[in-house]
Design an enzyme around this catalytic site. Structure first.
Site, PDB file in Angstrom:
ATOM      1  N   ASP A 278       0.872  -1.179   0.000  1.00  0.00           N
ATOM      2  CA  ASP A 278       0.000   0.000   0.000  1.00  0.00           C
ATOM      3  C   ASP A 278       0.908   1.227   0.000  1.00  0.00           C
ATOM      4  OD1 ASP A 278      -2.240   1.493  -0.055  1.00  0.00           O
ATOM      5  OD2 ASP A 278      -3.026   0.856   1.880  1.00  0.00           O
TER       6      ASP A 278
ATOM      7  N   ASP B 224      -2.974   7.089  -3.893  1.00  0.00           N
ATOM      8  CA  ASP B 224      -4.300   7.574  -4.289  1.00  0.00           C
ATOM      9  C   ASP B 224      -4.837   8.570  -3.261  1.00  0.00           C
ATOM     10  OD1 ASP B 224      -4.558   5.672  -2.329  1.00  0.00           O
ATOM     11  OD2 ASP B 224      -6.316   4.693  -3.186  1.00  0.00           O
TER      12      ASP B 224
ATOM     13  N   CYS C 190     -14.345 -22.149  19.558  1.00  0.00           N
ATOM     14  CA  CYS C 190     -13.330 -22.372  18.525  1.00  0.00           C
ATOM     15  C   CYS C 190     -12.355 -23.427  19.045  1.00  0.00           C
ATOM     16  CB  CYS C 190     -12.602 -21.047  18.266  1.00  0.00           C
ATOM     17  SG  CYS C 190     -11.142 -21.176  17.224  1.00  0.00           S
TER      18      CYS C 190
ATOM     19  N   CYS D  38      -9.102 -23.736  17.624  1.00  0.00           N
ATOM     20  CA  CYS D  38      -7.771 -23.455  17.098  1.00  0.00           C
ATOM     21  C   CYS D  38      -6.756 -23.704  18.226  1.00  0.00           C
ATOM     22  CB  CYS D  38      -7.703 -22.023  16.570  1.00  0.00           C
ATOM     23  SG  CYS D  38      -7.453 -20.767  17.836  1.00  0.00           S
TER      24      CYS D  38
ATOM     25  N   CYS E 219      -7.285 -21.426  21.287  1.00  0.00           N
ATOM     26  CA  CYS E 219      -8.492 -21.668  22.080  1.00  0.00           C
ATOM     27  C   CYS E 219      -8.477 -23.063  22.720  1.00  0.00           C
ATOM     28  CB  CYS E 219      -9.731 -21.496  21.214  1.00  0.00           C
ATOM     29  SG  CYS E 219      -9.847 -19.840  20.538  1.00  0.00           S
TER      30      CYS E 219
HETATM   31 ZN   LIG Z   1      -9.546 -19.935  18.317  1.00  0.00          ZN
END
Ligand SMILES: [Zn+2]
Length: 530
Positions: A86, A121, A286, A288, A291
């Site tokens: 960017d 921009d 969750c 993952c 978690c």
């Molecule tokens: Zn998670």
């Protein structure tokens, strides 16, 4: 080829974008990383499957100019895959100006070896008056003209198609401004397209997304897609599992955001249906690694930096998961069902569904044949592109060969209907020249074409018959058009409860002989019609 499309559904596509540092599959979430201090390492991002990252060329220019020119951006951030840069437009939006010229930024982005550079921009943001927004669009276009001069000056690879705007294989981003002023968006997109850009980005949507204004966002994407239907489109600042599926369905291919880390710094936990505050949570919805390792209390008890890093990692898992789910739904041809599920997460998303229900361009890229059956639940599903395509075919390309007696029978999900004993009994009892099944979602299905997709490849909720007839406007439109095109002398209707309610909305030509029988009565009289 720069962009290859493998599979489509609605306006979504699974594709492959090829850059000088390799290819990556789209739709793709491109995580923002800080060019100097990274809380999450690019290697971790790569291990999660984020094959492209974006960093800020303007901050690199301000803090690390010499080193970046000498070693290149890939060495600076330690990532060997595709890198988008960017250019400071976001800083322009925040601070008004950045004090660097567009040509200086363009040359810098080329010098550091960006794979997907963005010209400097002037983002319109959201809520500007028309004349001011127009002046920003014009300023962006004039900046881009300066950028193009630099690109042409640096051109040193003669193998590149002269129609492509590139000096050495990098993919320049045409930044489309205009926000809610859709004619400016259209103008901006078509000017950039003519300049030779092969990749485009929709600027200024962050405020729209933060204020959950998904209906205007949908119209903004539609305007862009109608102007640039085939080339890949990036959506700036989209980094939430609520936004991404809708934007993919409307035709955006890539997204970037720093949301995963910004949310983490603010103790915000992303999940598939929204955002939760860590200190208000009792459970992690969750599995993952973060978690699975922590309980909510344990994570809250961690020191600030550890907590931010782990929350950011969880947020990244959620974003990765969202992209994978969307891609699987595209492959299965069921993206409509997924965006409807998502629409149940936030009323403003449901508003967007009602905004996009008549977007005709979604029909054009939805395959005419799919492997899997579609599921139909409620009146809004009458707008599924597959059903619209079927009704369009029925009106434009179908004409009944014989048109004496039409018999209408409720669709009972008997497949194939023309081999059933009910069909045989109907023929014996009524001698119709055409039998059509009727179904709240489809309208009419002539039995002779009832085994084509999706007439026989759907499962619908019988509860759909209990809705108010006004909910099924597409049924009424189709029915009345069908009778105008095909001139029947007699119509038998075996009317179930849905059709009985529907009858007063249907327009039967005066000369037609109409004979209505009650479905329940004839089925209780004889089981041959069950
Ligand atoms: Zn998670």
């Amino acid at each position: 080829m720069l962009f290859e499309v493998k599979c489509t559904d609605l306006a979504a596509r699974i594709g492959k974008l090829t850059t000088p540092h390799g290819s990556f599959e789209t739709p793709s979430f491109i995580p923002v990383i800080h060019p100097v201090k990274q809380q999450i390492s690019p290697n971790f991002l790569k291990s999660l499957g984020f094959d492209c990252i974006i960093t800020n060329a303007y901050i690199t220019f301000k803090k690390n100019e010499e080193k970046a020119r000498k070693y290149g951006i890939h060495n600076i951030v330690n990532f060997d895959g595709p890198i988008m840069t960017d250019s400071g437009g976001y800083q322009v939006l925040e601070y008004g100006s950045v004090g660097v010229s567009p040509s200086t930024m363009a040359q810098f982005e080329l010098d550091i070896g960006s794979d997907i550079p963005v010209p400097l921009d002037k983002p319109t943001g959201y809520g500007l008056s028309y004349p001011i927004a127009k002046s920003y669009v014009d300023e962006t276009i004039s900046n881009i003209k300066e950028t193009i001069k630099i690109i042409k000056k640096n051109k040193n690879n003669s193998d590149i198609d002269p129609a492509y705007l590139s000096s050495n294989g990098e993919i320049w981003t045409g930044t489309i401004q205009g926000a809610e002023h859709f004619d400016l968006v259209k103008y901006s997109a078509s000017v950039l397209d003519k300049m030779g850009f092969q990749f485009f980005a929709i600027g200024s949507p962050v405020e729209l997304m933060e204020s959950y204004n998904f209906s205007i966002l949908s119209q903004l994407i539609k305007t862009t897609k109608l102007t640039i239907p085939n080339k890949p489109i990036h959506l700036f600042g989209a980094g939430h599992p609520l936004t991404i599926p809708l934007a993919v369905a409307l035709g955006c291919d890539t997204f970037d955001s720093a949301s995963y880390i910004l949310y983490a710094k603010d103790n915000r936990y992303m999940y598939s249906h929204g955002t939760l505050r860590l200190d208000e949570m009792s459970y992690f919805p969750c599995c993952c690694p973060v978690c699975s390792y922590y309980t909510v209390k344990e994570l809250l008890d961690e020191d600030r930096e550890t907590r931010i890093t782990n929350l950011a990692k969880h947020n990244l898992f959620i974003l990765k998961q969202e992209i994978s789910i969307v891609k699987q739904y595209i492959y299965d041809g069921r993206l409509w069902e997924y965006i409807l599920q998502k629409a149940r997460s936030h009323p403003k998303l449901m508003d967007a569904i009602y905004t996009i229900k008549n977007f005709e361009y979604l029909q054009n890229s939805t395959p005419l044949f799919k492997q899997k059956a579609i599921y139909l639940f409620e009146p809004v599903d009458q707008y599924r592109p597959e059903l619209k395509n079927f009704r369009r075919m029925l009106i434009n390309n179908y004409k009944s060969f014989y048109s004496d007696v039409l018999l209408l029978y409720p669709d009972q999900s008997i497949r194939p209907f023309y081999l059933s004993s009910i069909f045989k009994n109907l023929i014996d009892n009524y001698s119709p020249s055409l039998v059509c099944l009727y179904n709240p979602f489809f309208g009419l299905i002539p039995v002779e074409i009832s085994d084509i997709y999706p007439a026989s490849h759907n499962v619908f909720s019988n509860h759909s018959r209990d809705f108010e007839v006004g909910d099924y406007g597409e049924f009424i439109k189709l029915f009345n058009s069908f009778l105008k095109i095909n001139h029947f002398k007699t119509i038998y209707i075996i009317a179930d409860s849905f059709m009985e309610k529907m009858l007063s909305f249907l327009q039967f030509p005066d000369e037609i002989e109409l004979k209505i029988e009650n479905f329940v009565e004839i089925t209780t009289k004889s089981d041959q019609f069950l």
